[in-house]
Write an enzyme that holds these catalytic residues in place. Sequence first.
Site, PDB file in Angstrom:
ATOM      1  N   HIS A 267       4.679  -5.736  -3.648  1.00  0.00           N
ATOM      2  CA  HIS A 267       3.422  -5.893  -4.406  1.00  0.00           C
ATOM      3  C   HIS A 267       2.435  -6.623  -3.485  1.00  0.00           C
ATOM      4  CE1 HIS A 267       0.774  -6.097  -7.733  1.00  0.00           C
ATOM      5  NE2 HIS A 267       1.352  -7.033  -8.480  1.00  0.00           N
ATOM      6  N   HIS A 306       1.802   4.169  -3.228  1.00  0.00           N
ATOM      7  CA  HIS A 306       1.388   3.469  -4.436  1.00  0.00           C
ATOM      8  C   HIS A 306       1.975   4.192  -5.636  1.00  0.00           C
ATOM      9  CE1 HIS A 306      -1.191   1.515  -7.386  1.00  0.00           C
ATOM     10  NE2 HIS A 306      -1.373   0.592  -6.453  1.00  0.00           N
ATOM     11  N   ASP A 362      -3.496  -2.960   0.722  1.00  0.00           N
ATOM     12  CA  ASP A 362      -2.942  -3.980   1.617  1.00  0.00           C
ATOM     13  C   ASP A 362      -2.905  -3.562   3.079  1.00  0.00           C
ATOM     14  OD1 ASP A 362      -2.460  -6.014  -0.187  1.00  0.00           O
ATOM     15  OD2 ASP A 362      -0.643  -5.051  -0.913  1.00  0.00           O
TER      16      ASP A 362
HETATM   17  N1  ACO Z   1       7.024   4.156   3.629  1.00  0.00           N
HETATM   18  C1  ACO Z   1       7.948   5.163   3.696  1.00  0.00           C
HETATM   19  N2  ACO Z   1       8.378   5.857   2.626  1.00  0.00           N
HETATM   20  C2  ACO Z   1       7.878   5.532   1.437  1.00  0.00           C
HETATM   21  C3  ACO Z   1       6.915   4.504   1.274  1.00  0.00           C
HETATM   22  C4  ACO Z   1       6.492   3.817   2.434  1.00  0.00           C
HETATM   23  N3  ACO Z   1       5.582   2.847   2.365  1.00  0.00           N
HETATM   24  N4  ACO Z   1       6.599   4.388  -0.034  1.00  0.00           N
HETATM   25  C5  ACO Z   1       7.329   5.306  -0.676  1.00  0.00           C
HETATM   26  N5  ACO Z   1       8.103   6.001   0.209  1.00  0.00           N
HETATM   27  C6  ACO Z   1       8.989   7.123  -0.095  1.00  0.00           C
HETATM   28  C7  ACO Z   1      10.262   6.672  -0.763  1.00  0.00           C
HETATM   29  O1  ACO Z   1      11.279   6.407   0.167  1.00  0.00           O
HETATM   30  C8  ACO Z   1      10.571   7.852  -1.642  1.00  0.00           C
HETATM   31  O2  ACO Z   1      11.099   8.879  -0.814  1.00  0.00           O
HETATM   32  P1  ACO Z   1      12.291   9.818  -1.366  1.00  0.00           P
HETATM   33  O3  ACO Z   1      11.675  10.575  -2.496  1.00  0.00           O
HETATM   34  O4  ACO Z   1      12.676  10.641  -0.212  1.00  0.00           O
HETATM   35  O5  ACO Z   1      13.381   8.888  -1.821  1.00  0.00           O
HETATM   36  C9  ACO Z   1       9.196   8.344  -2.112  1.00  0.00           C
HETATM   37  O6  ACO Z   1       8.304   7.944  -1.063  1.00  0.00           O
HETATM   38  C10 ACO Z   1       8.741   7.731  -3.435  1.00  0.00           C
HETATM   39  O7  ACO Z   1       8.823   6.306  -3.327  1.00  0.00           O
HETATM   40  P2  ACO Z   1       9.173   5.339  -4.515  1.00  0.00           P
HETATM   41  O8  ACO Z   1       9.769   4.096  -3.965  1.00  0.00           O
HETATM   42  O9  ACO Z   1       9.951   6.080  -5.558  1.00  0.00           O
HETATM   43  O10 ACO Z   1       7.714   5.076  -5.099  1.00  0.00           O
HETATM   44  P3  ACO Z   1       7.320   3.891  -6.064  1.00  0.00           P
HETATM   45  O11 ACO Z   1       6.182   4.374  -6.868  1.00  0.00           O
HETATM   46  O12 ACO Z   1       8.490   3.336  -6.795  1.00  0.00           O
HETATM   47  O13 ACO Z   1       6.838   2.744  -5.054  1.00  0.00           O
HETATM   48  C11 ACO Z   1       5.537   1.341  -3.704  1.00  0.00           C
HETATM   49  C12 ACO Z   1       5.523   2.395  -4.821  1.00  0.00           C
HETATM   50  C13 ACO Z   1       6.419   0.163  -4.119  1.00  0.00           C
HETATM   51  C14 ACO Z   1       4.109   0.826  -3.506  1.00  0.00           C
HETATM   52  C15 ACO Z   1       6.048   1.999  -2.397  1.00  0.00           C
HETATM   53  O14 ACO Z   1       5.199   3.049  -2.003  1.00  0.00           O
HETATM   54  C16 ACO Z   1       6.225   0.989  -1.262  1.00  0.00           C
HETATM   55  O15 ACO Z   1       7.284   0.356  -1.171  1.00  0.00           O
HETATM   56  N6  ACO Z   1       5.176   0.828  -0.379  1.00  0.00           N
HETATM   57  C17 ACO Z   1       5.253  -0.158   0.682  1.00  0.00           C
HETATM   58  C18 ACO Z   1       4.923  -1.541   0.114  1.00  0.00           C
HETATM   59  C19 ACO Z   1       3.461  -1.683  -0.210  1.00  0.00           C
HETATM   60  O16 ACO Z   1       2.580  -1.333   0.568  1.00  0.00           O
HETATM   61  N7  ACO Z   1       3.206  -2.247  -1.392  1.00  0.00           N
HETATM   62  C20 ACO Z   1       1.839  -2.523  -1.854  1.00  0.00           C
HETATM   63  C21 ACO Z   1       1.507  -1.669  -3.017  1.00  0.00           C
HETATM   64  S1  ACO Z   1      -0.159  -1.910  -3.490  1.00  0.00           S
HETATM   65  C22 ACO Z   1      -0.149  -3.382  -4.295  1.00  0.00           C
HETATM   66  O17 ACO Z   1       0.792  -3.837  -4.873  1.00  0.00           O
HETATM   67  C23 ACO Z   1      -1.323  -4.104  -4.220  1.00  0.00           C
END
Ligand code: ACO
Length: 427
Positions: A267, A306, A362
């Site tokens: 987050h 996201h 971010d």
């Molecule tokens: N890098 C690489 N792969 C990713 C990323 C990433 N940043 N984000 C998602 N994926 C992939 C996952 O591995 C998954 O792949 P799969 O289908 O092969 O298993 C797919 O994309 C879907 O990801 P989920 O984790 O199911 O998506 P979710 O909606 O639960 O997560 C989140 C959203 C937490 C923001 C995620 O994209 C992430 O971890 N990003 C990196 C952390 C980040 O930047 N957080 C800030 C968010 S904005 C905020 O809070 C202000």
Amino acid sequence: MQSDTLKVIDERTGHEYSLPIVDGTIRATDLRQISAADGDGGLMSYDPAYLNTSSCRSSITYIDGDAGILRYRGYPIEQVAEQASFLETAYLLLEGELPTASQLARWEDDIRTHTYVHTNFTKFLDGFRYDAHPMGVLLGAIGALSTFYPDAKEIGDPESRYLQRVRLLAKMPTIAAFVFRHSRGLPYVYPRNDLDYIGNYVNMTFEIGGRHEPNPVLQRALEILLILHADHEQNCSTSAVRSVGSSQVDPFSAVSAGIAALYGPLHGGANEAVLRMLDEVGDVKNVPAFIESVKAGHGRLMGFGHRVYKSYDPRAKLIKSVADQVFGETGLNPKLEIALELERIALEDDYFISRKLYPNVDFYSGLIYQAMGYPTDYFTVLFALGRLPGWIAQWEEMLNDSEQKISRPRQTYVGHDERDFEPMAER
Ligand code: ACO
């Protein structure tokens, strides 16, 4: 004729049900009537991490994740960020309308007169080690405010709620600046009534020996960043504030729960994680190998992806232009080159395209904060400063919503059936 109902046939029993559809939702409690056997409690919906569950009706913030749209109370984020001050934005989120000149003057004045914290508060902060993580300190400090204001428990009284709003918005910058000073072993600088909200915060943070030369470009850039973070509907930390607040605890305790949620690297902690990632990549030439390692499952590309945005996060677009203004003043952050290359390669790569992973708020904010002089582990404190009006607005909306009750999800039990306790000697 189109009917606003959902017809459901339970093939276990052959019974048919008609569930009303309101605003594109069915009520999960309407599923309870769908029962296959006496005493089974009826059907529940199973939705870990709330991927498709609306937990409230809200009129604060609108997001269309596919189109990359974000609006506060109907106003496009681009217009708010360009034209409003942070306190004006806070007023809009909290009251639902933009303030008139006299309403804004009163609002600013109310906040200006509550910026001081009790002197005992500094003793509390002094108890933290010099290297304590600023977010850990902030969450403890805001929780501790509830002990200074026991009247904050009067959450049913609108006048009391207004006072707590003002206290939170007024004292958070003071506390955030004190947290910064504490980590550097610097004496605390007290609020100044002749400065505006942002100017006062920056002064309390950076003043040395009675001096600080304000840079209007950097101050406006910080203000825009805070506006961009001010609310984002039912994100993890806001849901935490609502959920904890639904127990009718005071707002300081509820907001400290939001700060705890924001602290996490998935987050608000992502802005800190992005900088650590850029350090790890180290050089533009290492970007392709780093992208490959992410695709192979070794960590995530922080600042990408996201839950709601499946296109470019509109805040990230605005932040990129703020970055240009800031780097125009401070000189280029050498890590920007690495970030731009990561973005360029990721946006052309099928792994990221097929998963609709784009830069989020971010990805670039940390680079700007660093250029402004904030240390990496402090970035999320700035996010918390920005998100505060949203947390309070959502908390009050929840309290005023007659449909809301104490937040209490159900579960699907998959553990053991009843069994006899085994005495220690027989285990
Ligand atoms: N890098 C690489 N792969 C990713 C990323 C990433 N940043 N984000 C998602 N994926 C992939 C996952 O591995 C998954 O792949 P799969 O289908 O092969 O298993 C797919 O994309 C879907 O990801 P989920 O984790 O199911 O998506 P979710 O909606 O639960 O997560 C989140 C959203 C937490 C923001 C995620 O994209 C992430 O971890 N990003 C990196 C952390 C980040 O930047 N957080 C800030 C968010 S904005 C905020 O809070 C202000």
